[in-house]
Structure formats: structure tokens, C-alpha cells
Enzyme design. Sequence first.
Site, mmCIF file in Angstrom:
data_model
loop_
_atom_site.group_PDB
_atom_site.id
_atom_site.type_symbol
_atom_site.label_atom_id
_atom_site.label_comp_id
_atom_site.label_asym_id
_atom_site.label_seq_id
_atom_site.Cartn_x
_atom_site.Cartn_y
_atom_site.Cartn_z
ATOM 1 N NE ARG A 46 -26.621 -25.133 -2.333
ATOM 2 C CZ ARG A 46 -25.971 -26.205 -2.697
ATOM 3 N NH1 ARG A 46 -25.896 -26.567 -3.969
ATOM 4 N NH2 ARG A 46 -25.348 -26.968 -1.815
ATOM 5 N N GLY A 47 -23.445 -23.393 -2.268
ATOM 6 C CA GLY A 47 -22.343 -24.338 -2.368
ATOM 7 C C GLY A 47 -21.064 -23.521 -2.473
ATOM 8 C CB ALA A 48 -17.897 -23.679 -0.544
ATOM 9 N NE ARG A 89 -24.975 -18.692 2.439
ATOM 10 C CZ ARG A 89 -25.175 -20.006 2.257
ATOM 11 N NH1 ARG A 89 -25.007 -20.537 1.060
ATOM 12 N NH2 ARG A 89 -25.527 -20.785 3.270
ATOM 13 C CD GLN A 196 -29.383 -26.667 1.434
ATOM 14 O OE1 GLN A 196 -30.065 -27.338 2.211
ATOM 15 N NE2 GLN A 196 -28.853 -25.512 1.793
ATOM 16 C CG ASP A 237 -19.761 -24.546 3.255
ATOM 17 O OD1 ASP A 237 -20.303 -25.649 3.475
ATOM 18 O OD2 ASP A 237 -20.156 -23.749 2.384
ATOM 19 C CG ASN A 247 -20.418 -29.771 4.572
ATOM 20 O OD1 ASN A 247 -20.347 -28.999 3.626
ATOM 21 N ND2 ASN A 247 -21.118 -30.895 4.493
ATOM 22 C CE LYS A 248 -26.277 -26.143 4.414
ATOM 23 N NZ LYS A 248 -26.545 -24.730 4.816
HETATM 24 O O1 MRU Z 1 -25.956 -23.444 2.486
HETATM 25 P P1 MRU Z 1 -25.347 -24.114 1.295
HETATM 26 O O2 MRU Z 1 -26.333 -24.862 0.468
HETATM 27 O O3 MRU Z 1 -24.495 -23.168 0.496
HETATM 28 O O4 MRU Z 1 -24.355 -25.195 1.934
HETATM 29 C C1 MRU Z 1 -23.575 -25.964 1.067
HETATM 30 C C2 MRU Z 1 -22.743 -26.987 1.745
HETATM 31 O O5 MRU Z 1 -22.711 -27.084 2.945
HETATM 32 C C3 MRU Z 1 -21.868 -27.823 0.853
HETATM 33 O O6 MRU Z 1 -21.702 -29.102 1.404
HETATM 34 C C4 MRU Z 1 -20.488 -27.168 0.729
HETATM 35 O O7 MRU Z 1 -20.619 -25.823 0.336
HETATM 36 C C5 MRU Z 1 -19.616 -27.870 -0.220
HETATM 37 S S1 MRU Z 1 -20.129 -27.659 -1.894
HETATM 38 C C6 MRU Z 1 -19.052 -28.459 -2.913
#
Ligand code: MRU
Length: 347
Positions: A46-48, A89, A196, A237, A247-248
Site C-alpha cells: 500500500r502507499g501510492a 484501488r 498504518q 495519493d 491523502n489518508k
Molecule cells: O490506504 P493506504 O495505506 O494505501 O494509504 C496511504 C496513504 O494515504 C499515504 O499517505 C499516501 O499513499 C502517500 S505514500 C508515500
Amino acid sequence: MLVKTLEWVDNKLRLIDQTQLPERLVYLDLDDYLELAAAIKRLSVRGAPAIGVSAAYGVVLGVQGLAQADRATFDRTADTVIKTLAATRPTAVNLFWALKRMEQIVKTHEKLTPGELLPKLLAEARAIEQDDRETCGRIGTHGAVLVKSGAAILTHCNAGGLATTQYGTALAVIYQAQKEGKQVRVYADETRPLLQGARLTAWELTQAGIPVTVICDNMAAFLMQQKKIDLVIVGADRIAANGDTANKIGTYSVAVAARHHNVPFYVAAPVSTFDLNIPDGSAIPIEERAAEEIAISNGKRMVPAAAAVYNPAFDVTPAGLITAIITDQGLIERPSRETVAQKVKPA
Ligand code: MRU
């Protein structure tokens, strides 16, 4: 980050299964793109940026058995694989950006046989991975100038090495500041519902020897009121053309609290996270995830079965609340349509 979030080994994609952290450091060796699609959906990766790089390798997984096939079969399969991975996603634009790069390779080499095309696809996936590593390094360098020695930094979710191929985006800034000899301390929002921040950010910062204190999400404003936070740095994201940033979930509340308490609020992201086709944040697709992620914790029901649960995975912070966006191309201060356009050019 000392460990590798993802790695291409022996025609397989090796990933840290992030659902198992911090209890266990377990790797998944994937040789099937459908397994990768499932891993992205359940947040094993996970993470963009990490989603984008994995998906690029996922395209290779999906077609690497077709070296001897005819070109039409190869193209049809590549199309199915790309569509399947794209449907995992919806919010992080890096996924679509990386898949588009892979699709472009298929399209621009229409005369090649599958056997000739396969090494080109693998090379592109490797290039996307390498670009991400270098991009994160540059974000770190551009961002570290904003961090004074002794600073206490609040972050939300995980925008670290685990969310990319190595250093992260928000955490790259912190790693770079540390490398420059600055003393830094981090407060990590636990980041409900999937933690996370508590599980992943705290894990990787402790590995790197950076002092980290985990707080519940609802404590951030209180810490700002107590003057315990000098600046906030989060990842992104998807960033709209006017600088509005998805973002999250919970990031927006942090930004509101930061503005109220006069705490600088920074977003760290590569330019590939900008989506210039989206004029403002209201058009960013927001993923909604299963109610169970909120209703059930550690196998125990926390919400009465008859109660409704709403679980949006991301929110949008309006550009006006963002002090600057730290990109690999430099800072975008006071993000707006004009300042974004100066730095980010259409692909
Ligand atoms: O649902 P996730 O864990 O994929 O969400 C991740 C985030 O919101 C991060 O802050 C974002 O992807 C940036 S990662 C460098």
C-alpha cells in the site's frame, strides 16, 4: 529503510506483507498478477508509489508466460491484466500513471513478438522502480531545508519507505534531515482504522533509530495546542490541478488543526502524484472500504451489528490549508492552480 519493500527476484515480485507488521516481517513471493491484485486490495502492499511500482511488475507477471504466444493473444491478455490491476484501488493516481507507462510500451512496440516485448516491459517496470527511488531521494533533499534541528514533526498514515521503494515521501524528508545531522522527533498518528501510523510508520522509524511517539488520531490538535508540534508532513495519493490533496482519511482534520494553531502543514509527493485532469479535489475518487475494518478489531466486534458504519479511506485537504508541497522538482509554496502549473507540466 534497511529492508526492501518490494523486489523483483527470479521472475517473481517479492513484497513485505504489510498486514503482518509490526509483529512479523513476512515476505510474499508472487508469480500471479491476480494474487498481486488481491494483495493491493487487502493492503499487503500500500502507499501510492508502492502500489504503482508493484502494478508495473504485475503487468510483467500477467504476461510473462506468453513469450511463445501470438501477438493478438498477448495484447488481449495485457489489456485484461492492466484493467484488473487498475480496478484494485481508485484513489492513488500513481497506480494509473504506472499502468499507463506499461501500456505505452505495449502500444509503441506493435511490431515486436511477445518474446521481444517481454524484456522491454520488465525494463520499464525496473525503470519505474528506479525513478521512484531517485524521486524520493530528491523529495528528501528539497524538504530537509524546512526542518530545523530539534524539530518535532507530526505525520499521518505511512508515507515512508514502506509506501514507496525505499525512503518514502514525507519520511524521506525526515531521513534526510537526520542524515544532515539534525535532531528530529516524530509524532505518528496511529491512523484509524488500519493503523498504518502505529504499525508501519512507528516500525520503520524505530528501525532507522528516529525517536517516534505514537498518538491516537484525536490527540493531534491537543498536542498542537500544547506547542508540542513544530511542523506537519504528510504524503499524498492524488493532487488536483489546484493543489487540493487527497491523502489518508484524517489528514484534513490535521490540516485544519494545524492552520488553527499556526503550525506549518507540508505535503510531500512526487510530481507523478499530480493529476492535472482533475481541476479540484471534489473530483478525486475516494475509495470506500469494508465496514468490518472499523466494526471489527483484532477479531473482536467493536460496533453493534445493527449500527451502520461509513469507511472512506481518504479525504481531501484544500490547497488553502497547505503551506507547501514538497516535490522532487522543488517546493510549491502556497499551492494554487498557478503555482502548480509553474512546476508540474502535463505529461
Ligand atoms: O490506504 P493506504 O495505506 O494505501 O494509504 C496511504 C496513504 O494515504 C499515504 O499517505 C499516501 O499513499 C502517500 S505514500 C508515500
